[in-house]
Design a protein around this motif. Structure first.
Motif, PDB file in Angstrom:
ATOM      1  N   ASP A  28       0.812  -1.216   0.000  1.00 58.60           N
ATOM      2  CA  ASP A  28       0.000   0.000   0.000  1.00 58.60           C
ATOM      3  C   ASP A  28       0.840   1.258   0.000  1.00 58.60           C
ATOM      4  O   ASP A  28       0.287   2.358  -0.036  1.00 58.60           O
ATOM      5  N   GLY A  29       2.172   1.126   0.063  1.00 58.01           N
ATOM      6  CA  GLY A  29       3.020   2.283   0.134  1.00 58.01           C
ATOM      7  C   GLY A  29       3.560   2.701  -1.212  1.00 58.01           C
ATOM      8  O   GLY A  29       3.205   2.142  -2.254  1.00 58.01           O
ATOM      9  N   PRO A  30       4.430   3.688  -1.215  1.00 56.04           N
ATOM     10  CA  PRO A  30       4.991   4.151  -2.495  1.00 56.04           C
ATOM     11  C   PRO A  30       5.898   3.130  -3.137  1.00 56.04           C
ATOM     12  O   PRO A  30       5.994   3.078  -4.362  1.00 56.04           O
ATOM     13  N   ASN A  31       6.567   2.313  -2.323  1.00 54.75           N
ATOM     14  CA  ASN A  31       7.475   1.293  -2.872  1.00 54.75           C
ATOM     15  C   ASN A  31       6.720  -0.032  -2.969  1.00 54.75           C
ATOM     16  O   ASN A  31       6.881  -0.940  -2.158  1.00 54.75           O
ATOM     17  N   SER A  32       5.876  -0.135  -3.987  1.00 58.03           N
ATOM     18  CA  SER A  32       5.040  -1.314  -4.163  1.00 58.03           C
ATOM     19  C   SER A  32       5.738  -2.319  -5.085  1.00 58.03           C
ATOM     20  O   SER A  32       6.870  -2.123  -5.517  1.00 58.03           O
ATOM     21  N   LEU A  33       4.985  -3.377  -5.388  1.00 58.76           N
ATOM     22  CA  LEU A  33       5.531  -4.390  -6.295  1.00 58.76           C
ATOM     23  C   LEU A  33       5.768  -3.816  -7.679  1.00 58.76           C
ATOM     24  O   LEU A  33       6.725  -4.194  -8.356  1.00 58.76           O
ATOM     25  N   ASP A  34       4.894  -2.931  -8.124  1.00 57.40           N
ATOM     26  CA  ASP A  34       5.094  -2.308  -9.433  1.00 57.40           C
ATOM     27  C   ASP A  34       6.360  -1.466  -9.449  1.00 57.40           C
ATOM     28  O   ASP A  34       7.094  -1.437 -10.448  1.00 57.40           O
ATOM     29  N   SER A  35       6.628  -0.761  -8.343  1.00 60.35           N
ATOM     30  CA  SER A  35       7.842   0.048  -8.276  1.00 60.35           C
ATOM     31  C   SER A  35       9.078  -0.833  -8.309  1.00 60.35           C
ATOM     32  O   SER A  35      10.072  -0.512  -8.975  1.00 60.35           O
ATOM     33  N   ILE A  36       9.023  -1.949  -7.614  1.00 59.21           N
ATOM     34  CA  ILE A  36      10.163  -2.872  -7.627  1.00 59.21           C
ATOM     35  C   ILE A  36      10.330  -3.480  -9.019  1.00 59.21           C
ATOM     36  O   ILE A  36      11.453  -3.741  -9.469  1.00 59.21           O
ATOM     37  N   ALA A  37       9.228  -3.696  -9.728  1.00 59.82           N
ATOM     38  CA  ALA A  37       9.313  -4.316 -11.046  1.00 59.82           C
ATOM     39  C   ALA A  37       9.933  -3.382 -12.068  1.00 59.82           C
ATOM     40  O   ALA A  37      10.726  -3.816 -12.918  1.00 59.82           O
ATOM     41  N   GLN A  38       9.611  -2.088 -12.033  1.00 61.92           N
ATOM     42  CA  GLN A  38      10.018  -1.192 -13.107  1.00 61.92           C
ATOM     43  C   GLN A  38      11.074  -0.182 -12.714  1.00 61.92           C
ATOM     44  O   GLN A  38      11.549   0.574 -13.567  1.00 61.92           O
ATOM     45  N   SER A  39      11.467  -0.121 -11.451  1.00 58.73           N
ATOM     46  CA  SER A  39      12.472   0.859 -11.020  1.00 58.73           C
ATOM     47  C   SER A  39      13.680   0.132 -10.457  1.00 58.73           C
ATOM     48  O   SER A  39      13.536  -0.683  -9.539  1.00 58.73           O
ATOM     49  N   PRO A  40      14.871   0.400 -10.945  1.00 62.37           N
ATOM     50  CA  PRO A  40      16.072  -0.210 -10.376  1.00 62.37           C
ATOM     51  C   PRO A  40      16.627   0.650  -9.240  1.00 62.37           C
ATOM     52  O   PRO A  40      16.218   1.794  -9.030  1.00 62.37           O
ATOM     53  N   VAL A  41      17.560   0.073  -8.527  1.00 61.72           N
ATOM     54  CA  VAL A  41      18.331   0.841  -7.552  1.00 61.72           C
ATOM     55  C   VAL A  41      19.454   1.542  -8.305  1.00 61.72           C
ATOM     56  O   VAL A  41      20.246   0.891  -8.995  1.00 61.72           O
ATOM     57  N   LEU A  42      19.496   2.862  -8.184  1.00 56.73           N
ATOM     58  CA  LEU A  42      20.481   3.671  -8.904  1.00 56.73           C
ATOM     59  C   LEU A  42      21.628   4.018  -7.962  1.00 56.73           C
ATOM     60  O   LEU A  42      21.424   4.628  -6.903  1.00 56.73           O
ATOM     61  N   LEU A  43      22.820   3.606  -8.325  1.00 57.21           N
ATOM     62  CA  LEU A  43      24.018   3.843  -7.522  1.00 57.21           C
ATOM     63  C   LEU A  43      24.927   4.797  -8.292  1.00 57.21           C
ATOM     64  O   LEU A  43      25.279   4.533  -9.443  1.00 57.21           O
ATOM     65  N   THR A  44      25.295   5.906  -7.630  1.00 58.54           N
ATOM     66  CA  THR A  44      26.143   6.924  -8.246  1.00 58.54           C
ATOM     67  C   THR A  44      27.438   7.033  -7.460  1.00 58.54           C
ATOM     68  O   THR A  44      27.420   7.235  -6.232  1.00 58.54           O
ATOM     69  N   VAL A  45      28.556   6.846  -8.138  1.00 57.67           N
ATOM     70  CA  VAL A  45      29.884   6.986  -7.529  1.00 57.67           C
ATOM     71  C   VAL A  45      30.385   8.403  -7.820  1.00 57.67           C
ATOM     72  O   VAL A  45      30.461   8.815  -8.989  1.00 57.67           O
ATOM     73  N   THR A  46      30.697   9.133  -6.757  1.00 53.94           N
ATOM     74  CA  THR A  46      31.100  10.533  -6.869  1.00 53.94           C
ATOM     75  C   THR A  46      32.496  10.716  -6.301  1.00 53.94           C
ATOM     76  O   THR A  46      32.823  10.173  -5.229  1.00 53.94           O
ATOM     77  N   GLU A  47      33.301  11.463  -6.991  1.00 55.52           N
ATOM     78  CA  GLU A  47      34.654  11.778  -6.521  1.00 55.52           C
ATOM     79  C   GLU A  47      34.610  13.078  -5.691  1.00 55.52           C
ATOM     80  O   GLU A  47      34.022  14.072  -6.128  1.00 55.52           O
ATOM     81  N   VAL A  48      35.203  13.028  -4.520  1.00 49.89           N
ATOM     82  CA  VAL A  48      35.280  14.199  -3.639  1.00 49.89           C
ATOM     83  C   VAL A  48      36.637  14.859  -3.866  1.00 49.89           C
ATOM     84  O   VAL A  48      37.688  14.276  -3.551  1.00 49.89           O
ATOM     85  N   LEU A  49      36.609  16.065  -4.438  1.00 45.59           N
ATOM     86  CA  LEU A  49      37.852  16.760  -4.737  1.00 45.59           C
ATOM     87  C   LEU A  49      38.386  17.432  -3.459  1.00 45.59           C
ATOM     88  O   LEU A  49      37.607  17.882  -2.594  1.00 45.59           O
ATOM     89  N   PRO A  50      39.691  17.528  -3.315  1.00 41.19           N
ATOM     90  CA  PRO A  50      40.251  18.208  -2.134  1.00 41.19           C
ATOM     91  C   PRO A  50      39.943  19.702  -2.162  1.00 41.19           C
ATOM     92  O   PRO A  50      39.822  20.315  -3.218  1.00 41.19           O
ATOM     93  N   LYS A  51      39.810  20.280  -0.940  1.00 45.34           N
ATOM     94  CA  LYS A  51      39.479  21.701  -0.839  1.00 45.34           C
ATOM     95  C   LYS A  51      40.660  22.558  -1.278  1.00 45.34           C
ATOM     96  O   LYS A  51      41.808  22.260  -0.988  1.00 45.34           O
ATOM     97  N   GLU A  52      40.311  23.598  -1.975  1.00 43.55           N
ATOM     98  CA  GLU A  52      41.326  24.578  -2.358  1.00 43.55           C
ATOM     99  C   GLU A  52      41.287  25.755  -1.371  1.00 43.55           C
ATOM    100  O   GLU A  52      40.434  25.808  -0.469  1.00 43.55           O
ATOM    101  N   LYS A  53      42.209  26.672  -1.559  1.00 42.34           N
ATOM    102  CA  LYS A  53      42.263  27.818  -0.664  1.00 42.34           C
ATOM    103  C   LYS A  53      40.997  28.659  -0.817  1.00 42.34           C
ATOM    104  O   LYS A  53      40.491  28.848  -1.912  1.00 42.34           O
TER     105      LYS A  53
END
Length: 1102
Positions: free
Chosen positions: A90-115
């Motif tokens: 009954d929630g937003p993450n239903s069986l239909d959502s699991i069927a048609q939506s994948p888990v999206l994983l994003t790899v992000t690089e953290v740049l070192p701080k500059e002055k």
């Protein structure tokens, strides 16, 4: 992040909570855990060992972010990051959502701080997607190495193709998401929209950005409908064909890496147009399809939408398809809302915002999903202008799906639209062009609907189910059911009765002892007898006494008694059934006397067999082959001598009871006589020999339908279609059966498969001559390059054609063609004769099936197939149709209707030899011999022979004999002998030669006829006539008469007394009174009954 496509009110599975509760299924909340273990093949923009983090996102919601992890020099990074989301029906993450939506994983690089930098800068490196579909297939956990796709301008783009860059991810749940009932009775529906081809020119404007959408509604439980929306179609100008195979794409708009849009292990593979399920799959549509898919403008989606169907929704889906076979797929174009517009701006808000242009609809026939074992349909479907009345008439939908989704799709802004990488229309245009296009909005909206039909627009899409809605029986189950109905017959053991076996053993022992005693006699007295075998009584008694002395003194006599003791005891038990003691001595003595007499009698029988035993002559081989017996049976059948035809069929079966074809031929003959039970026994015997014989299965099914055993018939037809799915006849017969059962869906499936197979066969048959013609043209061109040009090529053409035609004429037709060839070449017609339809194979599935059914005499199914042929033809019935219908009427002896059909067949194809042969048979049976003679002569004069020339020759020869044209009769019968010799053909030759006075040739022909069938009384009669004509002595004539006299009794029974009267009149006419008297005497001795004596006496007085 953009919200996922779909209506906001859509939650859970297709079944509402109330329906799920009625099914007794719990509604718990499950936590789906996603664990990212490590990454491989990473590379940073500033260094090879960057600091990275992983973001996890599902259904448009950020699930979490890992801690910062340094990448090792080998490119790996240990994240050990775990996150989760709650699944609830009954929630937003239903069986239909699991069927048609994948888990999206994003790899992000953290740049070192500059002055002087307050916050850290991040650069996305790549994205990976994890498909959660295994959770809906019953798995509680799975592990996958998800490929990491590079974001544009990311350093991962420079990695070599062989470098494996990915994330190791584990997904798990504590309990299965689906119960056992949901897993077994539920289903997963996936719809892939590939592209819209040959779109109108105005459909792809050069103005503002447009969103190209399509939508399909899936029925849910109750009155609700769940829409599957396809957005963000990519316009292409054409010029090249879409590659195959190509990956399917996720319905997501928030992916930065283009490669992450591809669904893992899911591709569009295409296939031959003829194998598709939609429209535009015929041979004449091929050129249009190729041109549309390579040259013309198109809109490409390549997108797949999934939907889980619980058991209740599966039943609703089946009922909806059965009620309305066509489902609407709506397409439209909608302008993208500019992101610069504010909420309260009224001056810039034009009429184009939120309006639908080029509203069209494609009607998808969903009935194939109700075919047994069918899981998917794929094909091209024409797009028409959307009109509420037409859509309601075809699909029962009262309003457009875009009306319900208009509030949602009108909010799509320019920044949320993904036109596709490298799209030629993704650039912004000047505001002046926007204003010009804005003025054309009203005009485009009115004319856009009509342009679909003019442009020939069509959608290519695929609808796929994880499990077939209607399960198909397995071949193993069908074979088992057939074996249960027709169990294999075990071979009968060769058992001999007890008493008979005991007597046979006694005879064998007596024979063995007699041979041994004879050997002893030869050792004592030798094998040569004195005085030419004459021995006096005294010498014989002396030899007997000496032999008895030797047997007693050597102990052999006692051994003989012991040898006989066991077999005598066996005779007492088995023959006399005596196993108890005797009650008195008198009874015992009486039994011994009776037994002694019987044993002595049997000893004499055995000794007589030994002494009179001669070498048995080997059984002479039969002069007739099995093919000749079949021909004899056909001759008797055509002559309506069904008793004789049945005898020939029985002889074939008796020769080889393991030959399937013999049983089928006999069964088909029984069908002609309407002896259905006997035909069923024959077909089942053939099927018992080979349970996988397709023709036997079909004939068993036909007989089961005749006997109204429809369940058995369905098993037979279904098993045949499983064993030979490439047979046009099998599918057509199955369709006729299902139509008889009012099962229109399965009948449509069977006819559709048959048409598809027939079109493939016809295409292959056409391609072979085309290829040969191309090769011949090349050879002809190369040959002409090396020889001088003919100044007058027309002059040599007739002779070349004439010579080439003569080279392929059969030997038996050469004389007839020479007689028909005009002597004056100028009188010869130069125009080629019309091409007969005989050389063309049946071009419809029903005529191809009629050809099979006529051979097996299944008249009921013939009429059903002909009725379909009449309805399916566009230009009216064909010649083959009328010919087959005429044959059925001729079998029923309905001559008037048969004549009407043949008249129409001749009108359609007057050079078809089969039509003229059939008309000749009709006239022959009606007694119009003059008309029959003309039809038969026309049939013989054709270059192409009719199907059954044997019977044409037989009947034409009989007409010549009746009209006393003995020379023509002889030639006709000789043609029949060359094609297929039989007793009747040689008999015709013999009669013709006898009437021509050629007695030697007549005797040879009659001898050939007698060798093929020595039970034909007419052959013996004419042999006797020939002998009486040739011989001048009465004794020889009398001897010949006595030889055939015994067969004259059969002559009376088979042909009546008229033929015998003719024979005797012929003899009496050429003999004097003395010979007549002698003939009378001889006949009296041969037939002492007096029947023929009176007959001969009366004839001698004539």
């Amino acid at each position: 992040m953009a919200a996922p496509a779909g209506p906001p009110s859509r939650k859970g599975s297709l079944a509402p909570p109330a329906a799920a509760l009625l099914l007794g299924e719990p509604q718990p909340s499950h936590a789906v855990r996603v664990a990212v273990r490590e990454a491989r093949g990473l590379k940073g923009s500033k260094s090879d060992t960057p600091v990275t983090v992983v973001h996890a996102e599902f259904n448009g919601v950020l699930l979490g972010e890992s801690s910062k992890v340094d990448v090792l020099p080998d490119g790996t990074a240990e994240y050990n990051f775990t996150t989760s989301f709650e699944y609830s029906p009954d929630g937003p993450n239903s069986l239909d959502s699991i069927a048609q939506s994948p888990v999206l994983l994003t790899v992000t690089e953290v740049l070192p701080k500059e002055k002087r930098q307050k916050e850290e800068k991040t650069v996305p490196l790549g994205q990976a997607v994890v498909d959660l579909l295994p959770l809906l297939q019953g798995q509680c956990s799975f592990k996958v190495l998800a490929p990491l796709y590079a974001v544009p301008t990311s350093p991962l783009e420079s990695l070599p193709p062989e470098a494996k860059c990915g994330l190791e991810v584990t997904v798990c749940v504590q309990e299965p998401l689906l119960s056992a009932t949901q897993l077994s009775n539920g289903n997963l529906l996936s719809v892939t929209l590939e592209a819209a081809y040959s779109v109108p020119e105005a459909f792809v404007p050069t103005g503002p950005l447009q969103n190209y959408m399509a939508c399909l509604q899936v029925p849910a439980v109750g009155e609700r409908e769940f829409p599957l929306l396809f957005k963000n179609g990519v316009p292409k100008l054409g010029g090249e064909k879409e590659p195959l195979p190509r990956p399917k794409k996720w319905p997501l708009g928030n992916i930065m890496a283009p490669g992450a849009l591809s669904i893992p292990s899911s591709f569009i593979v295409g296939g031959p147009y003829e194998d598709e399920d939609g429209e535009l799959n015929r041979r004449e549509d091929r050129e249009f399809r190729i041109q549309s898919e390579s040259v013309k403008k198109r809109i490409v989606w390549d997108m797949e939408r999934r939907c889980y169907l619980d058991p209740a929704a599966v039943l609703v889906l089946q009922n909806r398809i059965a009620e309305c076979c066509y489902w609407p797929v709506e397409v439209c174009r909608m302008p993208v809302v500019s992101s610069s517009k504010g909420k309260n701006s009224k001056t810039d808000k034009g009429d184009d915002d939120g309006q639908i242009f080029f509203h069209g609809v494609a009607y998808v026939n969903m009935v194939p999903l109700l075919y047994p074992g069918v899981k998917q349909i794929r094909g091209a479907f024409r797009v028409f202008a959307y009109k509420d009345s037409e859509v309601f008439e075809k699909t029962k939908n009262q309003h457009s799906v875009f009306q319900d989704l208009k509030p949602q799709i009108s909010l799509i802004k320019e920044g949320q639209w993904v036109p596709g990488i490298g799209s030629p229309l993704s650039r912004a245009v000047p505001s002046r062009i926007q204003r010009e296009d804005k003025e054309k909005i009203t005009k485009d909206k009115e004319s856009g609907r009509k342009q679909y039909v003019e442009a020939g627009t069509f959608l290519v899409m695929e609808i796929k189910l994880e499990k077939a809605l209607v399960p198909k029986r397995l071949p193993e189950e069908l074979t088992r059911r057939v074996k249960e109905m027709i169990p294999p017959r075990p071979p009968l053991p060769r058992r001999t009765a007890g008493a008979k076996k005991a007597v046979e053993d006694y005879h064998n022992q007596i024979t063995s002892i007699a041979v041994t005693i004879l050997s002893e006699y030869h050792e004592l007295f030798g094998k040569q007898l004195p005085d030419r075998g004459a021995i006096n009584h005294q010498t014989l008694e002396e030899q007997k006494c000496q032999l008895n002395f030797e047997l007693n003194s050597s102990g052999k006599y006692f051994a003989f008694k012991e040898q006989l003791k066991y077999v005598v005891v066996k005779i007492v038990r088995e023959k006399y059934l005596k196993t108890t003691a005797f009650e008195s001595l008198e009874q015992f003595q009486a039994f011994l006397s009776e037994l002694y007499v019987y044993l002595v009698d049997q000893m004499h029988v055995a000794l007589n067999q030994v002494l009179s035993e001669e070498a048995a002559a080997p059984t002479p081989p039969s002069c007739t082959t099995d093919e000749q017996l079949w021909l004899f049976a056909r001759e008797a059948q055509v002559s309506k001598d069904y008793k004789l035809a049945s005898l020939y069929h029985q002889q074939r079966v008796a020769r080889d009871q393991h030959n399937i074809q013999y049983w089928l031929d006999y069964g088909a003959f029984c069908l002609l006589l309407e002896e259905t039970i006997k035909a069923q026994e024959c077909f089942r015997e053939a099927l018992r020999l080979d349970p996988h014989h397709v023709q036997s299965l079909l004939l068993c099914g036909i007989v089961a339908v005749t006997l109204q055993r429809y369940e058995e018939a369905e098993i037979f037809f279904e098993d045949a279609s499983c064993l030979e799915p490439s047979s046009v006849v099998v599918w057509t017969l199955s369709g006729l059966f299902y139509e008889l059962q009012n099962n229109n869906i399965r009948a449509e499936m069977a006819f559709r498969e048959a048409n598809k197979l027939l079109q493939a066969q016809l295409a292959m048959e056409r391609s072979i001559p085309e290829a040969a013609e191309g090769e011949g043209r090349k050879k002809q061109i190369s040959a002409q390059c090396g020889r001088p040009l003919n100044p007058c090529p027309e002059a040599s053409l007739p002779e070349e054609v004439e010579d080439s035609a003569a080279s392929v004429v059969p030997e038996e037709d050469a004389t007839a063609q020479q007689n028909r060839k005009p002597k004056n070449k100028e009188a010869a017609p130069k125009a080629p004769p019309p091409v007969s339809g005989l050389s063309r194979p049946p071009c419809t599935i029903f005529m191809k099936t009629v050809e099979f059914l006529m051979k097996v005499n299944a008249i009921q199914f013939v009429h059903m197939a002909l009725a379909h042929e009449l309805l399916s033809l566009q230009g009216g019935p064909s010649c083959d149709y009328y010919l087959a219908l005429a044959q059925t009427y001729l079998l029923k002896e309905d001559f008037s209707k048969s004549e009407e059909c043949l008249r129409e067949a001749i009108r359609l194809d007057y050079v078809n030899p089969n039509v003229w042969a059939q008309k000749g048979h009709l006239c022959y049976l009606k007694g119009d011999l003059a008309e029959a003679k003309g039809c038969y002569e026309r049939t013989v004069s054709f270059v192409v022979d009719a199907a059954e020339m044997h019977f044409v020759y037989l009947r034409l020869g009989s007409i010549y004999l009746e009209e006393k044209e003995y020379g023509m009769a002889k030639q006709t019968y000789l043609l029949a002998c060359r094609n297929s010799a039989s007793c009747l053909t040689w008999l015709g030759v013999g009669i013709a030669c006898y009437r021509l006075g050629e007695m030697a040739e007549a005797e040879d022909a009659l001898a050939e006829a007698n060798a093929l069938n020595n039970n034909n009384a007419e052959v013996w009669a004419y042999l006797a006539l020939v002998c009486l004509q040739v011989s001048g002595q009465l004794a020889t004539s009398a001897l010949s008469l006595i030889q055939w006299g015994g067969f004259c009794l059969q002559l009376i029974g088979l042909s009546g007394k008229n033929r015998l009267r003719t024979v005797f009149r012929e003899k009496l006419r050429h003999s004097d009174s003395t010979r007549s008297t002698s003939l009378f005497v001889i006949t009296y001795h041969v037939f002492p009954s007096g029947v023929l004596v009176e007959l001969c006496y009366n004839m001698s007085l004539c």
